[in-house]
Design a protein around this motif. Structure first.
Motif, PDB file in Angstrom:
ATOM      1  N   GLU A   1      -0.336  -7.164   4.989  1.00 29.72           N
ATOM      2  CA  GLU A   1      -1.553  -7.969   4.896  1.00 29.72           C
ATOM      3  C   GLU A   1      -2.539  -7.354   3.906  1.00 29.72           C
ATOM      4  O   GLU A   1      -3.276  -8.062   3.225  1.00 29.72           O
ATOM      5  CB  GLU A   1      -2.201  -8.094   6.272  1.00 29.72           C
ATOM      6  N   ARG A   2      -2.552  -6.035   3.851  1.00 26.25           N
ATOM      7  CA  ARG A   2      -3.438  -5.330   2.913  1.00 26.25           C
ATOM      8  C   ARG A   2      -2.591  -4.341   2.124  1.00 26.25           C
ATOM      9  O   ARG A   2      -2.110  -3.350   2.660  1.00 26.25           O
ATOM     10  CB  ARG A   2      -4.566  -4.613   3.660  1.00 26.25           C
ATOM     11  N   LEU A   3      -2.418  -4.656   0.857  1.00 27.80           N
ATOM     12  CA  LEU A   3      -1.594  -3.851  -0.051  1.00 27.80           C
ATOM     13  C   LEU A   3      -2.511  -3.151  -1.042  1.00 27.80           C
ATOM     14  O   LEU A   3      -3.412  -3.767  -1.620  1.00 27.80           O
ATOM     15  CB  LEU A   3      -0.608  -4.755  -0.791  1.00 27.80           C
ATOM     16  N   SER A   4      -2.291  -1.858  -1.231  1.00 24.52           N
ATOM     17  CA  SER A   4      -3.128  -1.089  -2.150  1.00 24.52           C
ATOM     18  C   SER A   4      -2.238  -0.217  -3.014  1.00 24.52           C
ATOM     19  O   SER A   4      -1.087   0.060  -2.663  1.00 24.52           O
ATOM     20  CB  SER A   4      -4.118  -0.226  -1.353  1.00 24.52           C
ATOM     21  N   VAL A   5      -2.777   0.240  -4.146  1.00 32.20           N
ATOM     22  CA  VAL A   5      -1.989   1.044  -5.073  1.00 32.20           C
ATOM     23  C   VAL A   5      -2.862   2.131  -5.681  1.00 32.20           C
ATOM     24  O   VAL A   5      -4.047   1.932  -5.945  1.00 32.20           O
ATOM     25  CB  VAL A   5      -1.367   0.154  -6.187  1.00 32.20           C
ATOM     26  N   MET A   6      -2.265   3.298  -5.875  1.00 31.44           N
ATOM     27  CA  MET A   6      -2.914   4.405  -6.576  1.00 31.44           C
ATOM     28  C   MET A   6      -1.997   4.835  -7.708  1.00 31.44           C
ATOM     29  O   MET A   6      -0.850   5.218  -7.473  1.00 31.44           O
ATOM     30  CB  MET A   6      -3.172   5.577  -5.636  1.00 31.44           C
ATOM     31  N   PHE A   7      -2.509   4.789  -8.940  1.00 27.67           N
ATOM     32  CA  PHE A   7      -1.723   5.131 -10.115  1.00 27.67           C
ATOM     33  C   PHE A   7      -1.957   6.591 -10.515  1.00 27.67           C
ATOM     34  O   PHE A   7      -2.932   7.215 -10.103  1.00 27.67           O
ATOM     35  CB  PHE A   7      -2.088   4.227 -11.293  1.00 27.67           C
ATOM     36  N   GLN A   8      -1.068   7.107 -11.351  1.00 29.02           N
ATOM     37  CA  GLN A   8      -1.252   8.443 -11.912  1.00 29.02           C
ATOM     38  C   GLN A   8      -2.537   8.492 -12.730  1.00 29.02           C
ATOM     39  O   GLN A   8      -3.300   9.451 -12.648  1.00 29.02           O
ATOM     40  CB  GLN A   8      -0.058   8.804 -12.785  1.00 29.02           C
TER      41      GLN A   8
ATOM     42  N   ALA B   1     -13.931  -2.037  -4.294  1.00 32.77           N
ATOM     43  CA  ALA B   1     -12.648  -2.445  -3.718  1.00 32.77           C
ATOM     44  C   ALA B   1     -12.815  -3.267  -2.455  1.00 32.77           C
ATOM     45  O   ALA B   1     -11.892  -3.982  -2.043  1.00 32.77           O
ATOM     46  CB  ALA B   1     -11.807  -1.207  -3.419  1.00 32.77           C
ATOM     47  N   LEU B   2     -14.001  -3.208  -1.842  1.00 33.08           N
ATOM     48  CA  LEU B   2     -14.237  -3.914  -0.579  1.00 33.08           C
ATOM     49  C   LEU B   2     -14.820  -5.309  -0.773  1.00 33.08           C
ATOM     50  O   LEU B   2     -15.016  -6.031   0.207  1.00 33.08           O
ATOM     51  CB  LEU B   2     -15.182  -3.093   0.305  1.00 33.08           C
ATOM     52  N   LYS B   3     -15.079  -5.708  -2.010  1.00 31.02           N
ATOM     53  CA  LYS B   3     -15.707  -7.015  -2.237  1.00 31.02           C
ATOM     54  C   LYS B   3     -14.850  -8.154  -1.711  1.00 31.02           C
ATOM     55  O   LYS B   3     -15.359  -9.149  -1.193  1.00 31.02           O
ATOM     56  CB  LYS B   3     -16.002  -7.218  -3.723  1.00 31.02           C
ATOM     57  N   ALA B   4     -13.545  -8.014  -1.813  1.00 32.87           N
ATOM     58  CA  ALA B   4     -12.654  -9.081  -1.358  1.00 32.87           C
ATOM     59  C   ALA B   4     -12.676  -9.244   0.155  1.00 32.87           C
ATOM     60  O   ALA B   4     -12.235 -10.270   0.680  1.00 32.87           O
ATOM     61  CB  ALA B   4     -11.228  -8.814  -1.832  1.00 32.87           C
ATOM     62  N   GLN B   5     -13.182  -8.244   0.879  1.00 32.88           N
ATOM     63  CA  GLN B   5     -13.257  -8.325   2.337  1.00 32.88           C
ATOM     64  C   GLN B   5     -14.569  -8.936   2.808  1.00 32.88           C
ATOM     65  O   GLN B   5     -14.827  -9.016   4.012  1.00 32.88           O
ATOM     66  CB  GLN B   5     -13.068  -6.930   2.951  1.00 32.88           C
TER      67      GLN B   5
ATOM     68  N   ARG C   1     -10.584   4.913  -3.261  1.00 32.43           N
ATOM     69  CA  ARG C   1     -10.596   3.473  -3.549  1.00 32.43           C
ATOM     70  C   ARG C   1      -9.369   2.791  -2.950  1.00 32.43           C
ATOM     71  O   ARG C   1      -9.454   1.674  -2.424  1.00 32.43           O
ATOM     72  CB  ARG C   1     -10.648   3.240  -5.052  1.00 32.43           C
ATOM     73  N   ALA C   2      -8.210   3.465  -3.026  1.00 39.40           N
ATOM     74  CA  ALA C   2      -6.986   2.880  -2.479  1.00 39.40           C
ATOM     75  C   ALA C   2      -7.019   2.821  -0.956  1.00 39.40           C
ATOM     76  O   ALA C   2      -6.478   1.888  -0.355  1.00 39.40           O
ATOM     77  CB  ALA C   2      -5.775   3.683  -2.946  1.00 39.40           C
ATOM     78  N   LEU C   3      -7.646   3.811  -0.326  1.00 37.84           N
ATOM     79  CA  LEU C   3      -7.632   3.903   1.131  1.00 37.84           C
ATOM     80  C   LEU C   3      -8.772   3.150   1.810  1.00 37.84           C
ATOM     81  O   LEU C   3      -8.665   2.819   2.993  1.00 37.84           O
ATOM     82  CB  LEU C   3      -7.689   5.374   1.563  1.00 37.84           C
ATOM     83  N   VAL C   4      -9.856   2.883   1.089  1.00 37.94           N
ATOM     84  CA  VAL C   4     -11.044   2.331   1.733  1.00 37.94           C
ATOM     85  C   VAL C   4     -10.802   0.937   2.315  1.00 37.94           C
ATOM     86  O   VAL C   4     -11.454   0.539   3.283  1.00 37.94           O
ATOM     87  CB  VAL C   4     -12.242   2.322   0.754  1.00 37.94           C
ATOM     88  N   ILE C   5      -9.843   0.205   1.772  1.00 35.49           N
ATOM     89  CA  ILE C   5      -9.555  -1.128   2.320  1.00 35.49           C
ATOM     90  C   ILE C   5      -8.663  -1.046   3.554  1.00 35.49           C
ATOM     91  O   ILE C   5      -8.299  -2.072   4.131  1.00 35.49           O
ATOM     92  CB  ILE C   5      -8.903  -2.042   1.272  1.00 35.49           C
ATOM     93  N   GLU C   6      -8.303   0.189   3.942  1.00 30.19           N
ATOM     94  CA  GLU C   6      -7.427   0.418   5.094  1.00 30.19           C
ATOM     95  C   GLU C   6      -6.113  -0.360   4.946  1.00 30.19           C
ATOM     96  O   GLU C   6      -5.772  -1.205   5.775  1.00 30.19           O
ATOM     97  CB  GLU C   6      -8.141   0.058   6.403  1.00 30.19           C
ATOM     98  N   PRO C   7      -5.344  -0.032   3.908  1.00 24.90           N
ATOM     99  CA  PRO C   7      -4.103  -0.773   3.658  1.00 24.90           C
ATOM    100  C   PRO C   7      -3.060  -0.495   4.728  1.00 24.90           C
ATOM    101  O   PRO C   7      -3.038   0.584   5.331  1.00 24.90           O
ATOM    102  CB  PRO C   7      -3.649  -0.232   2.305  1.00 24.90           C
TER     103      PRO C   7
END
Length: 243
Positions: free
Chosen positions: A69-76, A93-97, A141-147
């Motif tokens: 339901e909540r997919l997140s990504v962290m790049f190099q 990153a939380l604007k979509a919520q 940023r990747a974790l704040v949406i609680e993926p």
């Protein structure tokens, strides 16, 4: 393994750029509370596989089902917005919520604290931060949406050992406490052995899975080091193998 626990499933997935086959017959599953590491020679299509999961491109064959339901990504590369502060990058990153501005800032501050970014740096811009600090912001940023599913693309490359261990500990705590799943691309067998419940090794292109290893409870001791050695040997074999 209950199907409800499977957040990501690939079955016979293949992909090609024009006439060049990149991935062939890839089967993998990633379930809640599990870390899966994907390894292989450089340029074989590991990042391409992450792009397929993100939906940026589509398989040429096979099936891919992502139930997160909540997919997140962290790049190099942290890929931070240069005109926003560290705090604003994470809060954005939380604007979509549809959270309020105050709530977004509060949650961003908590997450930046969790990754160990000093409070004095929360209001600094990316160019004012060290490389390690930018990586912390990217992780926050990747974790704040609680993926429920987090994709990692070489997230620890070039970082000092202490920071790598801190980030790995935080991620593993989220996996254990919240049931988050992680699919991680890495070239470092030590990182895979320290993080993953399952390690998959890809061959030279067209890439297919040629070896798999189960991780253990030992994340830092002799058993972990022995696993890293076994993975290294599989990587050497994969780099020499001609599909």
């Amino acid at each position: 393994m209950a199907m409800d626990d499977v957040l990501l499933a690939l079955s016979g997935v293949g992909f090609a750029y024009g006439d060049q086959t990149v991935l062939s017959g890839i089967d993998l599953a990633c379930r809640r509370g599990q870390v899966v590491a994907l390894m292989g020679p450089s340029g074989v299509g590991k990042t391409t596989l992450l792009s397929l999961v993100l939906g940026d491109t589509h398989p040429a064959e096979g099936q891919l089902a992502c139930r997160a339901e909540r997919l997140s990504v962290m790049f190099q590369d942290p890929r931070l917005l240069p005109w926003r502060s560290a705090l604003d990058n994470v809060a954005f990153a939380l604007k979509a919520q549809f959270a309020s501005g105050r709530e977004r800032v509060a949650r961003a501050e908590v997450m930046l604290d969790a990754v160990g970014l000093p409070r004095a740096s929360h209001r600094q811009f990316p160019h004012q931060l060290s490389g390690g600090m930018r990586q912390r912001v990217s992780l926050a940023r990747a974790l704040v949406i609680e993926p429920d599913l987090l994709l990692l693309d070489e997230p620890f490359d070039g970082l000092d050992v202490a920071l790598v261990r801190q980030m790995q500990t935080l991620l593993l705590c989220r996996v254990a406490d919240r049931g988050m799943a992680i699919l991680m691309v890495t070239h470092d067998a030590r990182h895979a052995a320290a993080m993953a419940d399952r390690v998959l090794v890809l061959s030279e292109a067209p890439a297919r899975i040629v070896a798999s290893f189960d991780g253990g409870e030992d994340r830092t001791g002799p058993t972990c080091l022995a696993l890293a050695d076994r993975i290294e040997q599989a990587l050497l074999s994969a780099s020499r193998e001609s599909p």
